[in-house]
Design a protein around this motif. Structure first.
Motif, PDB file in Angstrom:
ATOM      1  N   UNK A  76      -2.180 -11.951 -31.152  1.00  0.00           N
ATOM      2  CA  UNK A  76      -2.616 -10.941 -30.202  1.00  0.00           C
ATOM      3  C   UNK A  76      -2.205 -11.308 -28.783  1.00  0.00           C
ATOM      4  N   UNK A  77      -1.736 -10.317 -28.053  1.00  0.00           N
ATOM      5  CA  UNK A  77      -1.481 -10.508 -26.624  1.00  0.00           C
ATOM      6  C   UNK A  77      -1.967  -9.274 -25.879  1.00  0.00           C
ATOM      7  N   UNK A  78      -2.580  -9.493 -24.712  1.00  0.00           N
ATOM      8  CA  UNK A  78      -3.081  -8.397 -23.891  1.00  0.00           C
ATOM      9  C   UNK A  78      -2.734  -8.673 -22.433  1.00  0.00           C
ATOM     10  N   UNK A  79      -2.596  -7.588 -21.671  1.00  0.00           N
ATOM     11  CA  UNK A  79      -2.320  -7.704 -20.239  1.00  0.00           C
ATOM     12  C   UNK A  79      -3.073  -6.620 -19.486  1.00  0.00           C
ATOM     13  N   UNK A  80      -3.593  -6.996 -18.328  1.00  0.00           N
ATOM     14  CA  UNK A  80      -4.073  -6.047 -17.347  1.00  0.00           C
ATOM     15  C   UNK A  80      -3.188  -6.169 -16.118  1.00  0.00           C
ATOM     16  N   UNK A  81      -2.651  -5.057 -15.643  1.00  0.00           N
ATOM     17  CA  UNK A  81      -1.703  -5.051 -14.530  1.00  0.00           C
ATOM     18  C   UNK A  81      -2.259  -4.167 -13.418  1.00  0.00           C
ATOM     19  N   UNK A  82      -2.529  -4.778 -12.279  1.00  0.00           N
ATOM     20  CA  UNK A  82      -3.121  -4.065 -11.157  1.00  0.00           C
ATOM     21  C   UNK A  82      -2.182  -4.160  -9.960  1.00  0.00           C
ATOM     22  N   UNK A  83      -2.039  -3.031  -9.252  1.00  0.00           N
ATOM     23  CA  UNK A  83      -1.187  -3.015  -8.068  1.00  0.00           C
ATOM     24  C   UNK A  83      -1.828  -2.130  -7.011  1.00  0.00           C
ATOM     25  N   UNK A  84      -1.745  -2.592  -5.757  1.00  0.00           N
ATOM     26  CA  UNK A  84      -2.268  -1.790  -4.650  1.00  0.00           C
ATOM     27  C   UNK A  84      -1.438  -2.054  -3.409  1.00  0.00           C
ATOM     28  N   UNK A  85      -1.219  -1.014  -2.639  1.00  0.00           N
ATOM     29  CA  UNK A  85      -0.619  -1.125  -1.321  1.00  0.00           C
ATOM     30  C   UNK A  85      -1.378  -0.197  -0.381  1.00  0.00           C
ATOM     31  N   UNK A  86      -1.463  -0.556   0.892  1.00  0.00           N
ATOM     32  CA  UNK A  86      -2.199   0.314   1.802  1.00  0.00           C
ATOM     33  C   UNK A  86      -1.282   1.391   2.375  1.00  0.00           C
ATOM     34  N   UNK A  87      -1.836   2.193   3.274  1.00  0.00           N
ATOM     35  CA  UNK A  87      -1.132   3.371   3.775  1.00  0.00           C
ATOM     36  C   UNK A  87       0.185   2.987   4.457  1.00  0.00           C
ATOM     37  N   UNK A  88       1.137   3.916   4.414  1.00  0.00           N
ATOM     38  CA  UNK A  88       2.409   3.673   5.096  1.00  0.00           C
ATOM     39  C   UNK A  88       3.001   4.982   5.601  1.00  0.00           C
ATOM     40  N   UNK A  89       3.772   4.860   6.670  1.00  0.00           N
ATOM     41  CA  UNK A  89       4.496   6.010   7.231  1.00  0.00           C
ATOM     42  C   UNK A  89       5.660   6.366   6.325  1.00  0.00           C
ATOM     43  N   UNK A  90       5.807   7.680   6.057  1.00  0.00           N
ATOM     44  CA  UNK A  90       6.865   8.116   5.148  1.00  0.00           C
ATOM     45  C   UNK A  90       7.960   8.915   5.844  1.00  0.00           C
ATOM     46  N   UNK A  91       7.579   9.867   6.735  1.00  0.00           N
ATOM     47  CA  UNK A  91       8.590  10.763   7.309  1.00  0.00           C
ATOM     48  C   UNK A  91       7.973  11.565   8.445  1.00  0.00           C
ATOM     49  N   UNK A  92       8.823  12.225   9.231  1.00  0.00           N
ATOM     50  CA  UNK A  92       8.393  13.251  10.166  1.00  0.00           C
ATOM     51  C   UNK A  92       8.492  14.610   9.488  1.00  0.00           C
ATOM     52  N   UNK A  93       7.628  15.539   9.873  1.00  0.00           N
ATOM     53  CA  UNK A  93       7.704  16.860   9.270  1.00  0.00           C
ATOM     54  C   UNK A  93       9.102  17.437   9.487  1.00  0.00           C
ATOM     55  N   UNK A  94       9.679  18.074   8.473  1.00  0.00           N
ATOM     56  CA  UNK A  94      11.097  18.471   8.543  1.00  0.00           C
ATOM     57  C   UNK A  94      11.395  19.682   9.407  1.00  0.00           C
ATOM     58  N   UNK A  95      10.380  20.442   9.821  1.00  0.00           N
ATOM     59  CA  UNK A  95      10.633  21.670  10.562  1.00  0.00           C
ATOM     60  C   UNK A  95      10.617  21.419  12.064  1.00  0.00           C
ATOM     61  N   UNK A  96       9.542  20.837  12.583  1.00  0.00           N
ATOM     62  CA  UNK A  96       9.426  20.632  14.025  1.00  0.00           C
ATOM     63  C   UNK A  96       9.487  19.160  14.420  1.00  0.00           C
ATOM     64  N   UNK A  97       9.562  18.261  13.447  1.00  0.00           N
ATOM     65  CA  UNK A  97       9.602  16.802  13.669  1.00  0.00           C
ATOM     66  C   UNK A  97       8.552  16.377  14.686  1.00  0.00           C
ATOM     67  N   UNK A  98       7.377  16.967  14.609  1.00  0.00           N
ATOM     68  CA  UNK A  98       6.328  16.698  15.588  1.00  0.00           C
ATOM     69  C   UNK A  98       5.147  15.938  15.010  1.00  0.00           C
ATOM     70  N   UNK A  99       5.157  15.717  13.697  1.00  0.00           N
ATOM     71  CA  UNK A  99       4.021  15.066  13.049  1.00  0.00           C
ATOM     72  C   UNK A  99       4.527  14.032  12.054  1.00  0.00           C
ATOM     73  N   UNK A 100       3.964  12.836  12.121  1.00  0.00           N
ATOM     74  CA  UNK A 100       4.294  11.788  11.162  1.00  0.00           C
ATOM     75  C   UNK A 100       3.433  11.957   9.917  1.00  0.00           C
ATOM     76  N   UNK A 101       4.073  11.915   8.756  1.00  0.00           N
ATOM     77  CA  UNK A 101       3.378  12.041   7.480  1.00  0.00           C
ATOM     78  C   UNK A 101       3.227  10.654   6.870  1.00  0.00           C
ATOM     79  N   UNK A 102       1.990  10.316   6.504  1.00  0.00           N
ATOM     80  CA  UNK A 102       1.683   9.004   5.945  1.00  0.00           C
ATOM     81  C   UNK A 102       1.283   9.139   4.487  1.00  0.00           C
ATOM     82  N   UNK A 103       1.658   8.151   3.709  1.00  0.00           N
ATOM     83  CA  UNK A 103       1.274   8.085   2.303  1.00  0.00           C
ATOM     84  C   UNK A 103       0.036   7.206   2.181  1.00  0.00           C
TER      85      UNK A 103
END
Length: 918
Positions: A831-858
């Motif tokens: 028998x073999x078992x695994x638990x796999x946990x991953x976490x990352x905190x918020x990050x900046x992804x892009x500026x809005x594509x229409x007016x480039x006035x707002x930063x979008x964060x994940x």
């Protein structure tokens, strides 16, 4: 342009095979060696087989320890068994690697916060159909079952191919001579997703054998997968934008009303609630042959073909909340302290939409190489390799519009905006608006030649010299096909759409008061159940909406619009481009041993030439447009290693790196508008209003200088503790900008030119902590069969880029400050078992594509997976795997968390499989 692979490539490979007398499909898993005098003998030695979690983790540590640079490795636990079923998700187990998910799966990676990385198969470039600089889709559909190991090289030495700003991911596959005799295995799996009870299956198999006194070997592997997915998503077209709150407000609204709202303010143009369903099919075939006629010669050739075909159907409700407040009930709107519109009541359009999209993708990669070992210890390696990738995307879309609808919405204190919408299940009164029927074809190829010579030295500090050449020719092509609109004679209002792509029924000269009155739509109505959409968000929507399913019009697919608009299909040359790159490089590397130190230093010189051929739209007329650029880079590097004790190792490194502009940077559509001077206004020069939007073939690569140090304690064969610190200085980031300049062919005429330029830079620094241990001498016997692997990464980054909305630095896109990966396992004989946990905190992804006035964060979300494997009998095993046990959703926000931009659910995926190996 053909959609099939060029036969000439296969002909080249077959010819090379006939000339060499063998093929080696580099299912290759090259082994590390620190003893240059025994390299040939080591190449002849049968590789120790890695089976199981513990053996895999131990081999990971061994490769890291013996590496001549900063490398992390993940070795497959068995045939077709990486720790995860997706390549990107496997890589997230490496310290410093963070992944980005789409549709519930890992889709791309960053290495120490950098997205610009190289992807290689057995040391050769793997490119997508989008061309150089984009690995779009490859992480998602690369057949992970064929992988023997994956290495992440975070500091490139002089002999490694340049072009990675963050690092290089090298996927290696097994060689047939690495294990003698007949062996192989097969796995069958069934899959289930709980979001919509989607089920699918997968098969993979591999067989290998050696012959001719084990001097020749052959291997073949196949993978097939058929799996549907479902994703529920809330989003808005263009994310959050900025604009003025009023355009033409009602006449009875005085200044006390219009002055009560800040100008500009922030808003979502619409609210979209979508269910997407895809049928995904993956096929891969690879073959490997290897011939080692003597201790002095190793001849190889390889080929891998993979195909990823998906058919997407998505339907969504769209409530148009508009850019301004003119249609709102007076004073019903709510504007927050961040100048954001978050609630209101209005009269506007509500739309029901349906899109069909088919996108077969494939790639073929292979090559021929030979390595010669001289009696003196010198080696010569020569290789020809190629990669080809194709992508055909067909889009069909019809939008139904219900006008003058009263509705209200509110996004305060909820996961996604709550909206009060009318019934949309009755097609009466719905008008057909937007339509798409187009095809985009992308093709990319790379041919490369490589020569490496290695000369050992017997005396002195310099122990080895390695030098070589590499030449690469990359070509990427994009074409778009569809229909153009009607001329003045075909439009009731006399407008001329003959030069424009058909994107609406109006442009096709079709006017309908209600879609139920049209013949072509009678058998195309489809009712979508929306009662259970976004279960984690508890949103109240109409239970059912009616849409037009383009699969039910004519023959469906590309060309469905022939039923109601019989116009010729043409190529939109203004959207096409051919981008050719040639890269010539040479390097020299010196290995050294000086006292307690050993390592390598050297430099690589690379010259890149880019040639762009496409059409520009000049005053409404297409004209051929050609541009050319070139640049050179000198890239030094050094890595030094010292064993402080038998178990404690210090590693230092520094290097210069580059990331070339992607093909997409050069392939964007060009437009030149020359404004004529008006003789009636002699005191005004109207030509000053001339403008252009152009790609920039003179773009330079993004460049970086990095410094690395690590302290690694290997306190047991299967255990280690490592601390790594790093600093990257980045320059020449590619930005969008405008300037006044001349354009070749237009004399001294000045244009306002919008283009991409090399801008400022930034810095990124951080550290990684990695701990791995297999427990022993524990209080209870079962605990001796347990172990764990933990890594933590801290990234601190700064750039010149500022969030226009918050006025705070947004840093480098894709970078989370903190990320953690934990793996706990148990393994015994059965028998073999695994638990796999991953976490990352918020990050900046892009500026809005229409007016480039707002930063979008994940918004960072945790991920928890589990695997249970049981050995049923000799050669047979069963496996149960669960992915996303926490049912984590993808969430994006604008500036502050309360302003949701995207929310997507994919559910938990379960896989049950049976494997046989011999």
């Amino acid at each position: 342009m053909t959609q099939q692979f060029e036969k000439s490539k296969l002909a080249k490979l077959v010819t090379a095979v006939l000339l060499t007398g063998s093929i080696h499909f580099a299912y290759g898993q090259d082994q590390s060696s620190t003893d240059k005098d025994t390299k040939a003998k080591k190449d002849d030695t049968e590789v120790i087989e890695v089976v199981g979690i513990r053996a895999s983790l131990a081999e990971n540590l061994s490769r890291k320890r013996l590496s001549d640079t900063f490398t992390d490795a993940i070795v497959a636990e068995d045939i077709g068994k990486l720790p995860d079923e997706n390549l990107a998700e496997t890589l997230q187990r490496v310290a410093g690697v963070q992944i980005e998910r789409e549709d519930g799966e890992g889709a791309s990676i960053t290495i120490r916060g950098i997205r610009e990385n190289r992807l290689e198969v057995n040391g050769r470039t793997l490119i997508s159909a989008y061309g150089r600089g984009s690995n779009a889709g490859l992480m998602n559909y690369f057949p992970s079952e064929i992988v023997g190991s994956v290495e992440v090289q975070k500091v490139l030495t002089a002999d490694m191919t340049d072009g990675a700003l963050g690092g290089t991911v090298n996927i290696t596959t097994r060689k047939p001579l690495n294990k003698k005799g007949l062996w192989g295995g097969a796995t069958v799996k069934g899959m289930l997703n709980d979001l919509n009870d989607d089920s699918g299956y997968k098969f993979n198999g591999l067989i290998s054998n050696t012959f001719n006194d084990d001097t020749m070997g052959a291997m073949i592997g196949v993978v097939y997968e058929d799996r549907p997915i479902t994703e529920d998503r809330f989003y808005s077209n263009g994310d959050w934008r900025s604009g003025k709150p009023f355009d033409k407000p009602p006449a009875d609204w005085d200044e006390s009303v219009t002055n009560s709202v800040p100008n500009p303010y922030y808003f979502m143009y619409d609210l979209r609630y979508q269910r997407k369903q895809e049928e995904r099919k993956k096929t891969a075939v690879n073959a490997a042959f290897q011939w080692r006629p003597s201790d002095m010669l190793d001849i190889n050739a390889d080929i891998l073909y993979a195909e990823y075909d998906y058919d997407r159907s998505r339907g969504w409700i769209q409530a148009v909340t508009d850019t301004d407040l003119d249609r709102y009930v007076k004073d019903s709107w709510v504007i927050t302290e961040h100048d954001a519109r978050v609630a209101g009541s209005l009269t506007n359009s509500v739309l029901s939409n349906h899109e069909g999209y088919q996108q077969p993708q494939d790639f073929l990669t292979g090559g021929v190489n030979a390595k010669w070992y001289a009696d003196s210890g010198m080696t010569v390696f020569v290789e020809y390799a190629f990669t080809e990738s194709n992508d055909v995307g067909d889009q069909q879309f019809v939008q139904l519009n219900k006008t003058n609808v009263d509705f209200s919405y509110d996004l305060r204190g909820v996961t996604v905006p709550q909206v009060n919408l009318p019934d949309l299940s009755d097609p009466n009164g719905l008008v057909a608006g937007t339509l798409y029927d187009n095809r985009t074809i992308r093709e990319a190829t790379e041919d490369s030649f490589r020569l490496d010579i290695e000369i050992p030295l017997n005396d002195g500090i310099i122990t080895n010299i390695k030098t070589g050449l590499r030449y690469s020719d990359v070509s990427a092509t994009r074409e778009t096909w569809g229909k153009r609109g009607v001329g003045p004679e075909g439009d009731p209002s006399g407008r001329d759409f003959s030069g424009a792509e058909v994107t609406s029924f109006t442009r096709a000269g079709i006017v309908t008061s209600s879609v139920v009155n049209t013949d072509w739509a009678q058998n195309a109505f489809k009712y979508l159940d929306m009662s259970d959409i976004l279960p984690g968000a508890d949103v109240d929507l109409p239970n059912k909406i009616v849409v037009i399913d383009t699969h039910l019009i004519g023959n469906g697919g590309f060309g469905y619009s022939d039923v109601f608009y019989d116009a010729p299909v043409v190529s939109f040359d203004e959207k096409g481009a051919i981008v050719d790159d040639t890269i010539a490089s040479a390097y020299v590397r010196f290995d050294f041993e000086a006292g307690e130190w050993k390592g390598n230093f050297g430099a690589r010189y690379a010259k890149t030439t880019t040639d762009v051929n496409k059409y520009a739209l000049v005053d409404g007329v297409l004209q051929p447009y050609h541009d050319k650029g070139s640049y050179s880079d000198f890239l030094p590097s050094i890595v030094a290693v010292r064993n402080l004790t038998d178990d404690l190792l210090l590693r230092l490194g520094a290097s210069k790196t580059i990331s070339r502009p992607s093909t997409n940077n050069y392939a964007q559509a060009d437009r030149i508008v020359l404004v004529a001077d008006d003789p009636a206004t002699p005191n005004t020069d109207e030509t000053e209003n001339s403008w252009a939007s152009l790609a920039n073939a003179d773009l330079q690569p993004q460049r970086g200088t990095q410094y690395d140090a690590s302290l690694e304690w290997y306190f047991d064969k299967q255990s280690a503790l490592a601390l790594a610190v790093f600093y990257k200085e980045l320059d020449n980031q590619i930005i969008q900008d405008s300037m006044e300049d001349t354009i070749e062919g237009y004399g001294d005429q000045i244009f306002r030119i919008t283009t991409q330029l090399n801008g400022g830079g930034g810095e990124l620094k951080g550290f990684e902590i990695a701990y791995q241990q297999h427990f022993s001498n524990m209080p209870y016997a079962f605990m001796d069969k347990m172990g764990m692997s933990i890594n933590y990464t801290y990234l601190d980054n700064s750039t010149d880029e500022i969030d226009p909305r918050t006025n705070k630095s947004i840093g480098i896109d894709g970078v989370s400050t903190n990320s953690v990966n934990i793996q706990l396992y148990y393994e015994d004989e059965k028998l073999s078992t695994k638990l796999l946990y991953n976490w990352r905190d918020d990050y900046y992804d892009r500026l809005d594509p229409i007016t480039t006035s707002t930063a979008i964060h994940n918004k960072g979300q945790p991920s928890l997976d589990a695997v249970v494997r049981y050995k049923i009998a000799k050669g047979f095993s069963a496996e149960l795997r669960a992915v996303n046990l926490l049912d984590s959703a993808k969430e994006e926000y604008a500036g502050w968390e309360q302003y949701v931009a995207t929310y997507a659910e994919t559910g938990t995926r379960y896989t049950l499989g049976v494997s046989y190996r011999f």
